[in-house]
Design an enzyme around this catalytic site. Structure first.
Site, PDB file in Angstrom:
ATOM      1  N   LYS A  52       6.506   3.244   0.014  1.00 13.98           N
ATOM      2  CA  LYS A  52       6.302   4.533   0.671  1.00 13.98           C
ATOM      3  C   LYS A  52       7.629   5.248   0.901  1.00 13.98           C
ATOM      4  O   LYS A  52       7.772   6.449   0.605  1.00 13.98           O
ATOM      5  CB  LYS A  52       5.594   4.339   2.012  1.00 13.98           C
ATOM      6  CG  LYS A  52       4.133   3.942   1.927  1.00 13.98           C
ATOM      7  CD  LYS A  52       3.553   3.691   3.317  1.00 13.98           C
ATOM      8  CE  LYS A  52       2.093   3.305   3.258  1.00 13.98           C
ATOM      9  NZ  LYS A  52       1.530   2.990   4.588  1.00 13.98           N
ATOM     10  N   GLN A  96       2.066   1.041  10.406  1.00 20.93           N
ATOM     11  CA  GLN A  96       1.624   0.168   9.331  1.00 20.93           C
ATOM     12  C   GLN A  96       0.750  -0.966   9.882  1.00 20.93           C
ATOM     13  O   GLN A  96       1.131  -1.648  10.831  1.00 20.93           O
ATOM     14  CB  GLN A  96       2.838  -0.419   8.594  1.00 20.93           C
ATOM     15  CG  GLN A  96       2.492  -1.284   7.399  1.00 20.93           C
ATOM     16  CD  GLN A  96       1.810  -0.506   6.288  1.00 20.93           C
ATOM     17  OE1 GLN A  96       2.169   0.639   6.015  1.00 20.93           O
ATOM     18  NE2 GLN A  96       0.841  -1.117   5.639  1.00 20.93           N
ATOM     19  N   ASP A 119      -1.861   9.705   7.883  1.00 23.75           N
ATOM     20  CA  ASP A 119      -2.783   8.685   7.379  1.00 23.75           C
ATOM     21  C   ASP A 119      -4.235   9.090   7.597  1.00 23.75           C
ATOM     22  O   ASP A 119      -5.148   8.509   7.012  1.00 23.75           O
ATOM     23  CB  ASP A 119      -2.525   7.349   8.082  1.00 23.75           C
ATOM     24  CG  ASP A 119      -1.908   6.307   7.160  1.00 23.75           C
ATOM     25  OD1 ASP A 119      -1.959   6.499   5.931  1.00 23.75           O
ATOM     26  OD2 ASP A 119      -1.380   5.303   7.663  1.00 23.75           O
TER      27      ASP A 119
END
Length: 302
Positions: A52, A96, A119
């Site tokens: 990422k 995460q 997200d």
């Protein structure tokens, strides 16, 4: 044999588009920034986070990795997220997953400012996706699947889509996107415990599988000519591979390829699209921040 849907190539196109837009934002004075919070040292998470942050840098974005010890407390993680929410140079915030067992993931996903929740996991953004509100953020994986279908010119209007899986991250938001005006699909949402699952999957013009059970879908479960989107990614031990493992999807790729009309491989299908759409969400968040600042400046000049 089925046509292979090359998610890697399509993701490369999207990332190039994002990079061009980022260059325009930078020229206008806004550098999109993404922060990733990683708690502990989960090897799979570390690999994913590195990909990422590298993708951000390649697109011209600013990336920040905050790696916290596994012993991080609830209040400490709240403080980290609050600091990122308040940072004007950060436009996207990711926590995460998975988190260590002493931390409740739901609490921290809800702590992220919805305007920075690239997200798309915050309940506000989940709700916006459900009602078709374009001001929210759609989770990257279902957004990537929709983009794959669009760019591959796979018709959804009036088609029957069967989704195997019921997660809030992939399956449920994808069902909303597919039923929305413009896509107009008929959607059946199933899961691994559905009675006679094959009866449902054989009806699908488009079959999406997101369970995490390698080889769940066999050739006998697929309608001839159907489009098959395999979201599953599972690491399977394999002594014959130099790494000691291989990555498997939820679909028996070789057998199903002989029946399907089009299919995504694992790896190289949906996976690359997820990161590409995450970058696009971050770019969008930065653009919105830039536009708000421009409107305030214009109002102040009156």
């Amino acid at each position: 044999m089925a046509r292979i849907i090359d998610g890697t190539a399509i993701a490369r196109e999207i990332r190039a588009e994002v990079a061009a837009h980022v260059a325009q934002l930078r020229a206008a004075g806004t550098v999109p920034g993404l922060a990733v919070v990683l708690v502990g040292a989960d090897p799979a998470s570390e690999v994913y986070v590195r990909s990422k942050t590298r993708a951000c840098q390649e697109a011209g974005m600013h990336s920040r990795l905050l790696q916290l010890p596994a012993e991080t407390t609830r209040d400490e993680l709240f403080g980290t997220i609050d600091g990122l929410n308040a940072d004007p140079g950060i436009h996207g915030v990711l926590v995460q997953l998975p988190l260590p067992p002493q931390l409740n993931a739901k609490e921290f996903l809800e702590r992220v400012n919805p305007a920075k929740d690239v997200d798309g996991f915050h309940p506000t953004n989940v709700g916006r996706a459900f009602v078709g509100d374009p001001h929210g953020f759609v989770p990257a994986t279902p957004a990537g699947i929709m983009e794959l279908l669009r760019r591959e010119r796979i018709e959804t209007h009036g088609r029957h889509v069967v989704i195997v899986g019921r997660s809030l991250i992939v399956s449920k938001p994808l069902a909303s996107l597919l039923m929305a005006p413009g896509a107009n699909a008929t959607v059946t949402l199933t899961h691994r415990h559905t009675v006679d699952l094959a009866q449902h999957t054989r009806m699908a013009d488009i079959l999406v599988v997101a369970v995490g059970k390698p080889g769940l879908i066999t050739a006998e479960m697929v309608k001839p000519g159907a489009t098959v989107i395999d979201v599953g990614v599972t690491r399977v031990d394999d002594a014959s591979d130099p790494r000691g493992y291989v990555i498997r999807g939820d679909v028996e790729f070789d057998a199903v390829s002989a029946v399907a009309g089009a299919i995504t491989p694992v790896p190289g299908g949906v996976g690359p699209m997820t990161i590409a759409m995450l970058l696009r969400n971050t770019m969008t968040a930065a653009q919105r921040t830039h536009d708000r600042a421009a409107r305030r400046a214009k109002a102040g000049a009156r």
